[in-house]
Each structure stands twice: as C-alpha cells, then as structure tokens.
Design an enzyme around this catalytic site. Structure first.
Site, PDB file in Angstrom:
ATOM      1  N   ASP A 398      37.751  34.631  31.176  1.00 15.21           N
ATOM      2  CA  ASP A 398      37.582  35.686  32.174  1.00 15.21           C
ATOM      3  C   ASP A 398      36.984  36.914  31.481  1.00 15.21           C
ATOM      4  O   ASP A 398      36.542  36.844  30.326  1.00 15.21           O
ATOM      5  CB  ASP A 398      38.945  35.981  32.825  1.00 15.21           C
ATOM      6  CG  ASP A 398      38.832  36.515  34.246  1.00 15.21           C
ATOM      7  OD1 ASP A 398      37.948  37.359  34.487  1.00 15.21           O
ATOM      8  OD2 ASP A 398      39.630  36.120  35.108  1.00 15.21           O
ATOM      9  N   ASP A 512      31.459  36.051  39.800  1.00 17.09           N
ATOM     10  CA  ASP A 512      32.574  36.666  40.516  1.00 17.09           C
ATOM     11  C   ASP A 512      32.114  38.009  41.088  1.00 17.09           C
ATOM     12  O   ASP A 512      31.003  38.490  40.800  1.00 17.09           O
ATOM     13  CB  ASP A 512      33.724  36.863  39.517  1.00 17.09           C
ATOM     14  CG  ASP A 512      35.032  37.260  40.175  1.00 17.09           C
ATOM     15  OD1 ASP A 512      35.150  37.127  41.401  1.00 17.09           O
ATOM     16  OD2 ASP A 512      35.935  37.716  39.448  1.00 17.09           O
ATOM     17  N   GLU A 515      30.470  39.951  46.354  1.00 15.65           N
ATOM     18  CA  GLU A 515      30.408  40.193  47.798  1.00 15.65           C
ATOM     19  C   GLU A 515      29.317  41.204  48.196  1.00 15.65           C
ATOM     20  O   GLU A 515      28.850  41.104  49.335  1.00 15.65           O
ATOM     21  CB  GLU A 515      31.781  40.660  48.296  1.00 15.65           C
ATOM     22  CG  GLU A 515      32.855  39.587  48.250  1.00 15.65           C
ATOM     23  CD  GLU A 515      33.352  39.296  46.842  1.00 15.65           C
ATOM     24  OE1 GLU A 515      33.750  38.149  46.565  1.00 15.65           O
ATOM     25  OE2 GLU A 515      33.327  40.212  46.001  1.00 15.65           O
ATOM     26  N   ARG A 594      32.230  33.136  43.989  1.00 19.40           N
ATOM     27  CA  ARG A 594      33.276  33.576  44.908  1.00 19.40           C
ATOM     28  C   ARG A 594      32.712  33.818  46.304  1.00 19.40           C
ATOM     29  O   ARG A 594      33.278  33.400  47.294  1.00 19.40           O
ATOM     30  CB  ARG A 594      33.975  34.826  44.381  1.00 19.40           C
ATOM     31  CG  ARG A 594      35.241  35.147  45.176  1.00 19.40           C
ATOM     32  CD  ARG A 594      36.106  36.179  44.505  1.00 19.40           C
ATOM     33  NE  ARG A 594      35.543  37.528  44.569  1.00 19.40           N
ATOM     34  CZ  ARG A 594      36.126  38.594  44.040  1.00 19.40           C
ATOM     35  NH1 ARG A 594      37.270  38.463  43.381  1.00 19.40           N
ATOM     36  NH2 ARG A 594      35.571  39.785  44.130  1.00 19.40           N
ATOM     37  N   ASP A 610      41.534  34.827  44.615  1.00 16.99           N
ATOM     38  CA  ASP A 610      42.701  35.303  43.871  1.00 16.99           C
ATOM     39  C   ASP A 610      43.990  35.045  44.638  1.00 16.99           C
ATOM     40  O   ASP A 610      44.604  35.959  45.203  1.00 16.99           O
ATOM     41  CB  ASP A 610      42.546  36.791  43.562  1.00 16.99           C
ATOM     42  CG  ASP A 610      41.372  37.062  42.635  1.00 16.99           C
ATOM     43  OD1 ASP A 610      40.933  36.128  41.952  1.00 16.99           O
ATOM     44  OD2 ASP A 610      40.902  38.215  42.588  1.00 16.99           O
ATOM     45  N   HIS A 668      44.094  28.405  36.694  1.00 11.44           N
ATOM     46  CA  HIS A 668      43.682  29.763  36.306  1.00 11.44           C
ATOM     47  C   HIS A 668      44.812  30.741  36.590  1.00 11.44           C
ATOM     48  O   HIS A 668      45.527  30.605  37.577  1.00 11.44           O
ATOM     49  CB  HIS A 668      42.423  30.155  37.073  1.00 11.44           C
ATOM     50  CG  HIS A 668      41.912  31.524  36.749  1.00 11.44           C
ATOM     51  ND1 HIS A 668      41.854  32.011  35.470  1.00 11.44           N
ATOM     52  CD2 HIS A 668      41.406  32.508  37.557  1.00 11.44           C
ATOM     53  CE1 HIS A 668      41.343  33.237  35.495  1.00 11.44           C
ATOM     54  NE2 HIS A 668      41.076  33.563  36.752  1.00 11.44           N
TER      55      HIS A 668
END
Length: 928
Positions: A398, A512, A515, A594, A610, A668
């Site tokens: 990450d 990630d 958006e 994502r 998440d 994860h």
C-alpha cells in the site's frame, strides 16, 4: 386531455394512441394491454361525483392526510403509481411548492421509521409532456421529432428533441433521445454500429403520440418490458427524466451500492456518482453502472443500459416502476432481450466490450496490508507464507512504500530492500503489485519531482475555470490531478511507470483514489459559483454536493468538463494503466481499480473497497461480486478478513474460505491493526486457510477456463443461482451462495459460532466436491455440516471440472498432472471444457496459441476431444479421472480399448489413476 397510461388486462387500448413498429405482430387479446388511466371527460365527471367517497376511502387506506383541495384527477392516482414531481432532497415539500410545478399534492403520514415513501407531490394525469410530431422509417429503424409546447419547471427546457430508434439485432434495441437543434455531450465510449436493420426481432415497439411514450413488448409472451407513458418525459439542459413501468419486481444491477443482490422497489433511490466512502448502505459508492437486469414472470430476462456518465439517480417504486434522472448528456438506451439472464449479460458486453483475459497468476492468492512499515517486514511475511507452504502468487504494498506518499517513488530508508524483494519474488515464481494514486504532489521544489514538473509543462492536469491546475489534497498533501481524458497524459503516465519499473520491476498495478478522491471539497479555493458546481438539481449524492470529497464539477479536462467526465475518471485511468503495462511488460496487464464504469472489464478488475472486519461485510461481499459479474467486470473480490478494524480468528477463517472463491482473492488489512495473513493464526485456523487455498489452486484450470469464456463471449464467472435456474423463483433472491460458472456451488458460513449452514440446492443431483457423495434435491433448503475447517462445495450434475494437483504458486501448479472430475447427470451424461495457454502472453486465443479441449460423457464412455492444440499442452498430462454417480460397480475399464486398473467406492465414485495422457491427445475411456 393528456392521459398517462398504466398496464391492465381488462381495458382494450385505443388504436389512435400509438404508432406500432412497421411489420410488428399485433398483441394477442388479454396480454399486457396498454390502457388509459382516464378516458375523456366522462370519467372525470364521475370522479367528481364520487370524490367525497374516494377521499374517505383513501384516508382509511393510507392513514394519510389528503388535504382539503386535492383535485379529483389527483385522487384517482393509486399510491404505488405516484411518480415524484418534487424529488429535491433537504426540502420540505409544501402544497404551494408542489402546485407551483403543476403537480398533485397529497400529504401522507410518515412511517414509523420516518421514511416518507410515497411522494406527496406527484404528476397529475394531464401534466404536459412531449408530443411525437413525426416518425419516419430509416435504414436501421426510425427517426422522430418530439415537441414540447408547454415548458416544464427546470430551466433551459429543450423544446424539440430528436428520437432515433435502431433495431440493431434481433435481441438488441437502441433508443436515443437528444436535442434536435444543438449537439450535447455524449459518453466517449466505443460502441458497435449496426449496419443493417434486424430482420426478426424478438420484440415489438409501439409509440404513444400525445403524450409521447414508448411501449416495448416481448413478442413471444406479449410481456410489456417498458412503458414510458406512466409519467412525463422532461428534457432540460441539466435535468433529464424518464420513467417506465416494469413487468416484475425482480430487478438487479444499478451499481455501485452496498445492498442485497435483489433491489427493493419500496420507494428506494440509487445514486450513481463516483465517491470515496467506505461501503455503506444507501450511499453512492466508488463506481457508476447505469445498467439493470430484470427477471420476468416465467424465467425470461431483459436488461436496460443508459449510456450516460453524468450524475444520476434511479428511483424505484412498487408500481413496479423506475425513473431515470440525470443532469446532463443525452438519453441513450440499449435494451437487451435475452431471453435468459446469461444471454442478457452477453448482449450487454457486446456493446460495452468483453473483459480482458487475465494472466493466470492474477487468479492466485494475493496478500497485502497498509502498515507493513518496511520492505523487510513485507519480505518476512512472504517468507512465513513459504515456510508454512501456503499458496501465494502476489505480494502487494500500500502507500507506505512511497517516499512521502508521492507516486513513482519509494522510501529509500524503510523500503531500501524493495528491489531485492521483488527480485526474490520473481525467483520463486511470484509477482509484485503496488498502489498508485492519480493525485500528483504539487508542493515539491521545482526540478525535484519529475512527474509534477513534466505534467505541468505538458499541461496534463485538471484545470480550474481560470485555466490553472486545480489543487486539491490527498495523501502527499496538496496535489494536482492527472487528466486521463487527454491522450498525452497516457504517454506521460507510461513514461513515469517506465522510469519506476527500471528500479522496481513491478508486475501489476493497483489504482486507488480514482473517483477521484479529494480530502477537500472541490479544491483549495473551493469551487466557483455557477451551474456546473451548483446545478438546478443535484441528485441524492452523499454530501449533497457534486464536489463533496472530490474535485469541482467545473474543472476543465481535455475531453469536456469534469461535470460530464467524473464517473469516467477511473475508467480512463485504467485504460492508460493497462496500456502502459502492455508496453512495459509485453504481457497481459494486471490492473485492479477502485472506481469503475461500463467497459472497464476490458482494462481492469475491481475490489469492493474499504470494508470492515465484520460478519455483515463478509455477507455483503457476495451481492457485490455478483453485481460486478452483471457489469462485465468478472475479476472482482473484497478485502478478505476485512480492511478496517481487527478481525477475529473465526471470522478470518470463514472469510478466507469464502474469499478463496472470489474470482480475485486478496487478503488486505489497514495499518495499526493486528496482522491477518494466514501465518498469524493458530495451527488449526492456519491449516484451514491453507487447505481452502489449496482447493482454489486445484481448481485453477476450471477458473481459468471460465475467464476464457468471459473474455470470448461475456459469460459470467461468479454467477447468481437464478442465472442457471431462471424458472425457479426460489433462486431469485439468493445472495448468500453463488456458482462458479454453471457447475460449482459455493455455500459459505456467514455467521459466527455455528457448525452448520443452510443452503439452497436447486432441483437435480448435486455431488459433494470433496467426496463425490450425491444429494438428489427437489429444490430445497438443506442444512449442511460446516465445522470451522470446512467449506461446502457441490458440483452440479452433468458437469466435468478440470482440476490440477495444487502447488504453492500458479506457476508451480501449472506443471502438475490434471485430474478431471466428472459429475454424471441422472441420465449418465456430462460435459465440460478446458482452455490452456502459456498463462501470460497477449492475445493467445486471437493468435491461435492455445489448446481447447471438450469433454463428453454418454453411455458409459468418457471422451476427450482436442479441438485446438498448441505446444504448451505437450508439457501437461492428465493423471486421474474421477467419475461421480456411477450407479453400478464396473467389471472393467478400457482406456482407448486397453484395460486399465480402477477403484470403485461405496458412494458410487469410480477412480482411474495413472493415466499419463498428454493434454494434446484425445482419448476415450469406457466402463463396463
């Protein structure tokens, strides 16, 4: 008077109300007739006379307050048929506000939960809409002109619309409504173009002239699939709305949301606007998928796709009915007629594109956490997994591997050994994947951070309305946002990845925060006033603003304004990332994103975000992955054992069992929580986790073949039960079990402190995957033993599953002998197939570099037929054939005519071992 219409089976429809598609077969009497709610003034006179009685009755039924002045025409609209005229949130709808729009107002009492439900303000039967002024035939269908003579209540109403209808295939209809005079933004998605009109469509299409409406029927049954006359069409510059009745309440899709697989039509609204928020019921989540699948009575299915990327909401109501509301673009609908659900999804993917074929290693087990803290600690986890011989294909990092959370860097102190770790992974047949975010740090001294300096020089970031880079805040602090709608950004992205790959030779990428996510609302300067950031209507987005935790809708991008492109951001980044990986590695790309949008399966997979280490999150992962199967993104899974919070040993064991059957399987975990990789638990739990991963690895040939079929023709991988049993109504709401393909049923434990699980077995014979023992189900719920170390798996009769002796990586597994599991049907037949290639090269099917085998069983003869062969197949052998459901002990077994030793078990399982057959050679095996 204009008469909006509903479905009935008793009143004949007036021929003057619609124009039927030329050559359409008339609908048989008594089947889904379209009838007016109100027929002329005579009914209104009667309604006036009866209004007092009506008011009293409705008061008793609804428990609501009707108000003293509700006109008779309003009282005639049944509650379930009230389409909302005032959908604005955070507004107390009064009679004055409602009637200012020309709508009906009938107040109702709130439910005990405080949920309003039935709209107080709704359209009357004579609300002005568009009129179909003309309709002409074209080579592919029809073109029409729609005219509105009375303005609606949103600004910049568009008076004249163009209607385009194309009968693209016998099972696909394309209906598009746009401004007749001026071009509007349309989604830049590659879609197939029809070249000729469908000759034998399985649908018929009719139109209502005044008010304009569309009526779509399935020819074979007469079922009305769409009826848009139930409420007025509104088409303003920033408010587009169209409603339809639905033929049933069994509706799926419309992502991304956390919910049951089967949506509730009890006055629920689903918002589509990509948003960074942990999965929560009723919130708009990371992706936008304006597609639904609906199951009709009798087992037929159809799907509807609205090709529109603007902020949108879909209102569902118990009519059953549905309303699309979007604040930009055009109304561009594709309707897929199936007629079965598998075919609907295939037809949908024929439009948006079939998913990419993943590399084989992508289907292995992945391990990650935020908070390893160093490359050495990451390496220790990998070594511990190897020490316990627990399968693992990929190790991830990450954002903590980065230097100051900046993309394309790594921390040269804590992660100094990262290049050596990656080298070690490669030596052991394993892969490395790391995270990237689209926010590029903007605060570094000039000349010290090439990604920002070069992106700024080339003009590759989102800009404000003033033409300067829009600055938000993400993990590294103040950031600019890459504009992936600009082809030049794709080249810059590639160059950054090439430079980083020279130091850390990664194998796949995890994108990630796309958006895009922003820790500020809009930008460091907020957002400017105006119709893009403050539109006349804002859908029910989390935060009540388009800029909530993202960038300003007014931000400028190469292709358009962000107002139009926001929901495409993740798709465009995935496309750039997949292209870069192909150029860097020369192999199939592996990308997990994502944020997603239709067609993203061509470029990436998806994880469900998440989640939390809770039992309910484990359950919700199943409808999540099944919904993404509908969306054409088969490579999907949730964070196994949960991301946020601390898991328990029992929860993690059960979740590892379920997660081993996610198409994309990754454990994860967040930082500052206890580690949850399999090595951290007791010997019993660790062994259970290892065993279920070995089961997954044994099934890799089967899973890989399913992905081939997804890539080739749009089959689903993880599959709802109703896809295979569409006429069994008991399957329509099932989302605690799922299938791999058509053959393997997974029934996980989703509750704590139990040693059994209840699951549904559709009618037929099902075999225990591990033992071959059979259950002959009449279509019933069965209680199954489920101790902590056991996951219930059942093979459907009539199937052949190719499996393999598992290794600890997919690479090690590839070289092991195959075991073919045959599950005989009640008529002693079975079928299966196997796709085999090198597992990583580009376009192996398209270039003919693959092997494809078909397995058949009939009359006690198993036949393996090689339909296509390649050199890779010569390296693999078929070692064992296990046949479930052999009713009588055989006296002999013949392999290609030669007698072969065998064993026969009491539970009717025939096993023939030591076959030693090359995969590239066909063979037959007979038992007598």
């Amino acid at each position: 008077m204009k008469s909006y219409q509903k479905l009935t089976t008793t009143v004949p429809r007036p021929a003057a109300c619609q124009v039927e598609e030329e050559g359409a077969t008339p609908t048989p009497p008594g089947r889904g007739k379209l009838a007016p709610w109100w027929v002329g003034s005579g009914l209104l006179v009667a309604a006036v006379l009866l209004s007092t009685v009506t008011v009293w009755v409705l008061r008793q039924v609804s428990g609501g307050w009707l108000g003293p002045t509700a006109p008779p025409k309003c009282l005639l609209v049944p509650e379930s048929h009230r389409f909302d005229c005032y959908p604005e949130r955070r507004v107390v709808v009064t009679q004055e506000l409602c009637e200012s729009r020309g709508c009906c107002f009938i107040q109702r009492a709130l439910s005990a939960e405080g949920k309003q439900g039935v709209p107080w303000c709704f359209y009357p039967p004579d609300f002005p809409s568009y009129t179909l002024e003309s309709l002409n035939q074209t080579a592919l269908g029809m073109v029409g002109l729609l005219v509105r003579r009375e303005k609606a209540y949103y600004p910049q109403d568009i008076e004249m619309l163009r209607l385009d209808v194309e009968f693209e295939t016998n099972t696909r209809l394309h209906i598009k409504i746009t401004d007749a005079a001026n071009p509007r933004y349309e989604v830049p998605l590659e879609v197939p173009r029809a070249t000729k009109r469908a000759e034998n469509p399985i649908y018929s299409l009719e139109f209502s002239r005044d008010p304009f409406g569309v009526l779509l029927r399935r020819r074979a049954t007469g079922t009305v699939l769409l009826n848009t006359t139930v409420a007025p069409l509104i088409f303003a510059d920033q408010f587009l709305q169209i409603s339809t009745s639905l033929p049933s309440k069994f509706l799926y899709g419309l992502g991304e949301h956390r919910s049951t697989l089967l949506h509730s039509l009890d006055w629920s609204t689903l918002t589509l606007w990509a948003r960074d928020v942990p999965p929560t019921e009723s919130f708009n989540l990371y992706g936008a998928h304006p597609f639904y699948l609906l199951m009709e009575q009798g087992g037929d299915a159809h799907g509807v796709f609205l090709l529109n990327s603007n902020a949108m909401e879909v209102a569902l109501q118990p009519t059953p009915g549905l309303t699309w509301r979007t604040i930009g673009g055009v109304l561009d609908f594709y309707i897929f007629l199936g007629p079965d659900p598998n075919m609907v999804i295939q037809q949908y993917q024929q439009v948006i594109g079939f998913p990419a074929m993943p590399p084989l290693w992508a289907l292995g087990f992945h391990l990650c956490r935020w908070g390893y803290g160093s490359s050495n600690e990451t390496w220790q986890t990998v070594r511990a997994m190897r020490n316990y011989q627990i399968p693992q294909d990929a190790q991830w990092n990450d954002i903590d591997y980065m230097d100051g959370y900046r993309d394309f860097t790594f921390d040269h102190e804590k992660f100094a050994s990262l290049p050596s770790l990656v080298e070690d992974l490669h030596k052991h047949g394993q892969r490395y994947v790391m995270i990237l975010d689209p926010g590029i740090s903007s605060t570094n001294p000039h000349g010290s951070y090439w990604p920002f300096d070069e992106g700024l020089r080339r003009g590759l970031f989102l800009n404000t309305t003033q033409g300067q880079p829009l600055i938000g805040q993400v993990w590294p602090g103040f950031t600019a946002f890459a504009d992936f709608s600009n082809p030049d950004t794709h080249q810059w992205w590639l160059e950054n990845l090439q430079r980083f790959h020279a130091h850390v030779p990664f194998d796949g990428l995890w994108i990630d925060m796309n958006e895009p996510s922003n820790f500020m609302d809009g930008s460091e300067d907020g957002c400017p006033p105006g119709e893009l950031d403050s539109p006349p209507y804002t859908p029910a987005v989390l935060g009540d603003s388009l800029s909530a935790k993202t960038v300003c809708a007014s931000a400028k991008q190469k292709a358009s304004v962000h107002y139009n492109l926001h929901n495409l951001y993740g798709l465009m980044e995935a496309k750039a990332t997949a292209s870069a990986l192909i150029q860097i590695l020369g192999k199939r790309p592996f990308v997990i994103s994502r944020s997603t949008f239709p067609s993203q399966g061509r470029y990436s997979g998806h994880w469900l975000g998440d989640n939390q280490s809770q039992w309910k999150d484990m359950y919700y992962s199943i409808p999540g992955l099944l919904s993404f199967s509908l969306f054409g993104i088969p490579l999907v899974g949730a964070d196994i054992c949960g991301f946020s919070g601390s898991t328990s040993e029992e929860l993690c064991t059960r979740w590892m069992q379920l997660g081993a059957f996610y198409p994309f399987a990754r454990n994860h975990n967040t930082q500052n929580e206890k580690a949850q990789d399999p090595t951290m638990f007791s010997p019993a739990a660790r062994t259970a986790m290892k065993d279920v991963l070995l089961t997954r690895y044994s099934l890799l040939p089967f899973l890989y073949t399913l992905f081939h079929r997804a890539h080739l023709q749009g089959d689903t991988v993880a599959r709802p039960l109703f896809f295979e049993f569409p006429q069994d109504v008991a399957t329509l709401g099932l989302d605690r079990q799922f299938l791999w393909g058509r053959s393997l049923l997974v029934t996980p434990v989703l509750e704590p402190e139990v040693d059994s699980v209840t699951g549904y077995l559709p009618r037929g014979v099902w075999y225990d995957f591990y033992t071959g023992s059979s259950v002959n189900s009449s279509g019933e719920m069965l209680k199954m033993s489920a101790p902590l170390e056991h996951l219930n798996l059942h093979i459907r009769e009539g199937s052949v599953l190719p499996t393999q002796k598992p290794g600890t990586t997919s690479e090690a597994t590839r070289g092991n002998p195959l075991c073919l599991i045959v599950a005989l049907s009640s008529s002693a037949t079975a079928w299966g197939d196997l796709f085999w290639d090198d597992g990583e090269s580009l376009d192996t099917f398209e270039q003919g570099r693959y092997s494809y085998l078909v397995f058949n069983v009939t009359q006690n003869v198993f036949t393996s037929t090689v339909l296509h062969a390649s050199s890779e197949a010569t390296e693999v052998t078929i070692g064992t054939l296990s046949i479930f459901g052999v009713q009588e002990p055989p006296s002999k077994v013949l392999l290609n005519g030669q007698e072969k030793p065998f064993s026969y078990l009491d539970n009717q399982v025939l096993i023939v071992s030591d076959l030693g057959l090359g995969l590239s050679q066909g063979f037959s095996l007979r038992w007598l």
